[in-house]
Design a protein around this motif. Structure first.
Motif: not given
Ligand code: SF4
Ligand code: 13P
Length: 332
Positions: A80, A193-194
């Motif tokens: 990302v 997500v977490h």
């Molecule tokens: Fe961001 Fe969460 Fe995706 Fe990792 S998992 S890139 S922290 S949104």
């Protein structure tokens, strides 16, 4: 705004030129990589086909270390935006490409730099530690950057009377506070997500698989972490599944990591921890914006490129280098 490329980049964030259906994309990516002296760095949350073509797959710390070390001319960052920015900060003379410029991060978005600057002003005698999941602008406002692999050690490396602001992830911050016994002022940010895992469903799943180990990423909420047999970064979790004798693991992080776990331990069973609704919410929608086709076009056209001003590179570099120095001291 004239060319198709510019229009695509502006509106979609990636090059949308159709790919010749007769080519083998994987072979072509390998060829282009050699021709351009490019390296592909991929995070564990990428699609399996992207992980399989990468030169290096890793967690945020490992990827930063690779970005600082590489002698390639071009870095294709399959991850990302904040990760590609970190690579650019560490290797400013290299061309850093991101297959989809819109691959952002909800955690990074939860901490706008102008608001953080105001927050920071309230605590003038505090040192600022920021989790790497933030913009380059935020890193430029920080004293030390950290990742989930080294956050505990970085806090422990500071004098015990040092006052600390920690951002943007409140869950990682709470975890570090617990592990180190240090009182830190936390920014109220989190990863979408977490924060989706269901405590009740995990309890039910553990009843169904009583021998399974439950492993979780420290971006998860406290009530989830409290149940975990192991808490660590993506690479820490992967290592644990390889070294632990258990045959079943319930995994509370983004689902992409299961690919490497399954590859490393084909006879073991990996169960994604259930979210509190029925959607595939432990897939990161940002990470999953990258595809093999976008990666091919990105390498072919050398676009989209991640660029930063010299001022930001200069100011953001020091806190990242401090993190790398402290990590090296701890053998991380
Ligand atoms: Fe961001 Fe969460 Fe995706 Fe990792 S998992 S890139 S922290 S949104
Ligand atoms: P790590 O791979 O460093 O554990 O980070 C997880 C993450 O959220 C990346 O966005």
């Amino acid at each position: 705004m004239n060319t198709t490329f510019e229009r695509d980049l502006e509106s979609k964030g990636f090059i949308d030129t159709p790919i010749d259906p007769t080519i083998d994309i994987v072979t072509e990516i390998q060829r282009l990589k050699k021709e351009k002296n490019a390296v592909i760095l991929a995070h564990y949350y990428q699609e399996p086909e992207i992980q399989d073509i990468a030169d290096y797959i890793g967690d945020s710390l490992g990827l930063s270390q690779q970005a600082a070390l590489t002698d390639a001319d071009v870095i294709v960052f399959a991850g990302v935006h904040f990760m590609a920015e970190t690579a650019k900060i560490l290797s400013p003379s290299k061309k850093v490409l991101l297959p989809d410029l819109k691959a952002g991060c909800s955690l990074s978005d939860s901490c706008p730099p102008h608001l953080f600057a105001k927050f920071k002003k309230q605590y003038p005698d505090h040192l600022v530690i920021t989790y790497v999941n933030c913009t380059a602008e935020l890193k430029a406002l920080s004293d030390i950057v950290c990742t989930s692999s080294n956050a505990v050690q970085i806090v422990q490396s500071l004098p015990s009377n040092q006052k600390i602001i920690f951002g943007p992830d409140k869950n990682l911050g709470e975890y570090v506070k617990k592990k180190t016994g240090r009182d830190m002022v936390l920014w109220n940010g989190a990863c979408m997500v977490h924060e989706i895992f269901s405590q009740d469903k995990i309890i039910d799943l553990r009843k169904q698989f009583p021998d399974a180990k439950f492993i979780a990423h420290p971006e998860c909420e406290d009530h989830i972490l409290n149940q975990a047999d192991y808490i660590g970064s993506t690479s820490g979790m992967l290592k644990y599944t390889i070294e632990n004798s258990a045959q079943q693991f319930i995994v509370a992080t983004e689902s992409g990591i299961l690919h490497q776990m399954q590859k490393a331990s084909p006879m073991k069973t990996f169960i994604p921890a259930p979210p509190n609704n029925t959607c595939a919410c432990n897939d990161c929608p940002h990470m999953k914006l990258n595809t093999l086709e976008k990666l091919y076009n990105c390498l072919y056209f050398e676009l989209p490129e991640v660029t930063l001003t010299e001022g930001i590179v200069e100011r953001a570099r020091q806190p990242i280098e401090r993190m790398l120095e402290i990590s090296a001291r701890f053998g991380l």
